[in-house]
Design a protein around this motif. Structure first.
Motif, mmCIF file in Angstrom:
data_model
loop_
_atom_site.group_PDB
_atom_site.id
_atom_site.type_symbol
_atom_site.label_atom_id
_atom_site.label_comp_id
_atom_site.label_asym_id
_atom_site.label_seq_id
_atom_site.Cartn_x
_atom_site.Cartn_y
_atom_site.Cartn_z
ATOM 1 N N VAL A 164 13.075 48.482 3.992
ATOM 2 C CA VAL A 164 12.433 49.269 5.046
ATOM 3 C C VAL A 164 10.912 49.159 4.922
ATOM 4 N N ARG A 165 10.419 49.270 3.700
ATOM 5 C CA ARG A 165 8.978 49.192 3.487
ATOM 6 C C ARG A 165 8.425 47.831 3.932
ATOM 7 N N GLN A 166 9.159 46.791 3.615
ATOM 8 C CA GLN A 166 8.715 45.445 4.026
ATOM 9 C C GLN A 166 8.658 45.300 5.541
ATOM 10 N N GLU A 167 9.638 45.896 6.227
ATOM 11 C CA GLU A 167 9.641 45.797 7.695
ATOM 12 C C GLU A 167 8.473 46.563 8.303
ATOM 13 N N PHE A 168 8.157 47.729 7.740
ATOM 14 C CA PHE A 168 6.992 48.470 8.222
ATOM 15 C C PHE A 168 5.705 47.695 7.921
ATOM 16 N N ALA A 169 5.639 47.096 6.746
ATOM 17 C CA ALA A 169 4.437 46.338 6.385
ATOM 18 C C ALA A 169 4.276 45.124 7.302
ATOM 19 N N LEU A 170 5.389 44.479 7.634
ATOM 20 C CA LEU A 170 5.334 43.350 8.570
ATOM 21 C C LEU A 170 4.821 43.822 9.934
ATOM 22 N N THR A 171 5.316 44.970 10.390
ATOM 23 C CA THR A 171 4.878 45.498 11.680
ATOM 24 C C THR A 171 3.380 45.805 11.660
ATOM 25 N N LYS A 172 2.911 46.394 10.574
ATOM 26 C CA LYS A 172 1.474 46.688 10.450
ATOM 27 C C LYS A 172 0.659 45.397 10.462
#
Ligand SMILES: *Cc1c(COP(=O)(O)O)cnc(C)c1O
Length: 230
Positions: A164-172
């Motif tokens: 989940v953290r990686q997906e948010f970081a990718l979005t950012k």
């Protein structure tokens, strides 16, 4: 179970300053929305046009209504006069219709581009590649009644925090890239909508400016009848 007022207050307290809480009230009755309103909540999210329109007509005019669900072009006209922010723009065609309806309603409609970063393929949104293609056109420059404010995303529904953290970081990272490439000379590309009940604290850590929280405030949603086709 905390009351809705308590849940609003404690959710706000757990967010960094400047992160906007959107209370996702879909399927919940108006009296529960008014309990949240009584605790000072003004931003509410809905995912069906008909429900959104009915609630907006009946509830206080200072509520800011966020459309967070998939939006069909033929339904835009019903929300164009009042919607505060459309989070779910996923095509140029939809953007053009929002512009047309914004013109009719005499307003500029704020929009987010929804990007698909989750593993599930049932969720809507532009892939990172499609986002890039749409942004390369800078089509919004010919659409005076839409204003692109940023991006929206949903993470995979999983207990694996690192994913989940990686997906948010990718979005950012996508947000930063689009801002730098296409909105460097404007201040209005400034919103990143990500995070739900299960993951909003992670999303805020990774740079969300808006979180969309439903069940941890209002309780579980019960779909007594088959969902209305929207
Ligand atoms: C329902 C919904 C939410 C809120 O989900 P919860 O898990 O109830 O917090 C957030 N975003 C979107 C797009 C939704 O449809």
């Amino acid at each position: 179970m905390p009351t809705i007022e308590e849940a609003i207050i404690s959710t706000k307290e757990s967010l960094p300053q400047g992160v906007c809480l959107i209370a996702v009230s879909k399927t919940h009755p108006m009296d529960l929305i008014m309990q949240a309103y009584g605790a000072g909540q003004r931003d509410f999210g809905e995912n069906k046009v008909q429900e959104l329109t009915e609630k907006a007509q009946a509830l206080p005019a200072d509520i800011r209504w966020h459309m967070i669900g998939h939006l069909q072009t033929n339904k835009v006209k019903y929300i164009a006069p009042f919607v505060y922010l459309i989070h779910s723009v996923d095509s140029e065609k939809l953007l053009r219709v929002i512009d047309k309806e914004g013109a009719k309603a005499g307003r500029v409609i704020d929009c987010l581009l929804q990007v698909h970063v989750a593993k599930e393929d049932t969720k809507f949104g532009l892939s990172p590649e499609q986002l890039e293609v749409l942004c390369a056109t800078e089509v919004w420059k010919e659409l005076p009644h839409v204003r692109i404010r940023g991006l929206m995303a949903m993470a995979t529904n999983t207990d694996v925090e690192e994913e989940v953290r990686q997906e948010f970081a990718l979005t950012k990272a996508l947000f930063d890239k689009v801002r730098q490439r296409h909105f460097a000379d404007s201040d209005s590309f400034d919103q990143l909508s990500m995070g739900m009940s299960g993951d909003y604290e992670l999303a805020a850590e990774e740079g969300a400016t808006m979180v969309r929280v439903g069940s941890s405030i209002f309780g579980h949603r019960y779909y007594a009848q088959p969902a209305l086709a929207d």
